[in-house]
Design an enzyme around this catalytic site. Sequence first.
Site, mmCIF file in Angstrom:
data_model
loop_
_atom_site.group_PDB
_atom_site.id
_atom_site.type_symbol
_atom_site.label_atom_id
_atom_site.label_comp_id
_atom_site.label_asym_id
_atom_site.label_seq_id
_atom_site.Cartn_x
_atom_site.Cartn_y
_atom_site.Cartn_z
ATOM 1 N N ARG A 22 88.071 52.687 127.155
ATOM 2 C CA ARG A 22 88.960 51.950 126.417
ATOM 3 C C ARG A 22 88.125 50.967 125.487
ATOM 4 O O ARG A 22 88.368 50.044 124.668
ATOM 5 C CB ARG A 22 89.881 51.125 127.099
ATOM 6 N N SER A 396 57.550 15.715 100.019
ATOM 7 C CA SER A 396 58.621 16.592 99.777
ATOM 8 C C SER A 396 58.207 17.798 98.869
ATOM 9 O O SER A 396 57.682 17.695 97.831
ATOM 10 C CB SER A 396 59.968 15.877 98.893
#
Length: 458
Positions: A22, A396
């Site tokens: 199943r 950054s």
Amino acid sequence: MNSRAETRPVAVVILAAGEGQRMQSDLPKALHRIGGAPMLAHVAAAAAALTPERIIVVAGHGGAAVAEAARALDPDIAVVVQEERLGTAHAVLQARGELAGFSGEILVLYGDSPMIRPETLRRMIEARASGAGVVVLGFEAADPSGYGRLLLGDDGALERIVEHREATEAERAIRLCNSGVFCVDGAKLFELLDRVGNDNAKGEYYLTDIVALARADGMKAAVALCDEAETLGVNSRAELAAAEAAFQARARAEAMANGVTLTAPESVHFALDTVIGRDVTIGQYVVFGPEVTIETGAEIRPFCHLEGCHVSSGAIVGPYARLRPGAEIGADAHIGNFVEVKNAEIGERAKANHLSYIGDAAIGRDTNIGAGTITCNYDGYLKHRTEIGERAFIGSNAALVAPVRIGDGATVAAGSTITRDVPADALALARGKQENKPGLAARLRASLAAAKRALAGE
Ligand code: UD1
Ligand code: MG
């Protein structure tokens, strides 16, 4: 725990030969995952808590895959194959060779029933110590249909088990059911199994028949009780999802009982092996994959995904961070939003607060990684390392092209593409030079506006 039985050796047989039709799957049922780990791992973990002398897995369909998974859990786990699926008694018989000469306690568990608790198994062993040759784990089923029923005598002792198919109407009214978990005197088990026949509705050798056989030999049999939730078995994808939910509910409750704050428990998902220290706070919607350890006092803010990583005390992770395998976050470090860390050590108090990828790297203590920093670790063929010292400052939007080293106290200017090592305390500037053209923006705007008007025919 001081019972006699605790001192007797324990062996565990895990039945995992079910076809699992199943499930509609090529994967053996016991290898379907709950909390990131195969169901077999959950059962083996409950077994391992009793420090058994042996664990034997009875595999069938997909035996090689089951054997490989068992080896990954513990190389000492033996795997035997049940070639033909002739019933639960026949399955246990496959472990006979591995248990030759063993005369302690033999526990039989199911590989597709992952919620069983070690405390329950200990209670079964204790019940054995009180003189029962066979102890069966029973539960009061909300809906008993399909289960074997436990038939008790007037004295409350277990007399026999009748399978649903063979039960009379009166027997079917009984709600006390067989979970399938057995604890049997190892000196008697195989002798009993040899006498089990298959003259029944399914034509199978039923393990449950050993109860009546033991009683006929003058042995006692007993029932240990547990909550139905603990016997939950998985036969379909829907039941797998239900078992996942049950596992998560249990893991959340345990985490909170151990001193972890879960702001929204129902939105946090744990793995079987997640380890979280006291006074950790976990925000909403956090998912733990396998192999995560979070130390005392760390904070995991909402919407994070973590796997294969270690977060030290006082660190703050997220919101929206992703920690991948090999991420080692140092004490009091900060990993902020949209930061991905893989195979990298982040030093104490180091910070990567915004929008970064840090992979195959080491970042020293007190270093600051600016927004948008990327370690360019992959050239399409090989991975390379980035090493950044202590107290460094990465501006950054820096691209750090590995392999590359940045020394202690160095500064990398924002927007730099770093391809060569930067010495300690140096400033590295690797970006195009800026030029300002006075008035040019205004002139450009005017000419573009004129061009647009001409096009519109004005
Ligand atoms: C079994 C019990 C039943 C109990 C129920 C609990 C027997 C005869 N019946 O019924 O009393 O209430 O479990 O869920 O034991 N397996 C093998 N090889 C086999 C047959 C089974 O490894 O040849 C394994 C399966 O993978 C599964 C477990 O044994 O993990 C139980 O088998 P299953 O067919 O589900 O038994 P039930 O009919 O549900
Ligand atoms: Mg079943």
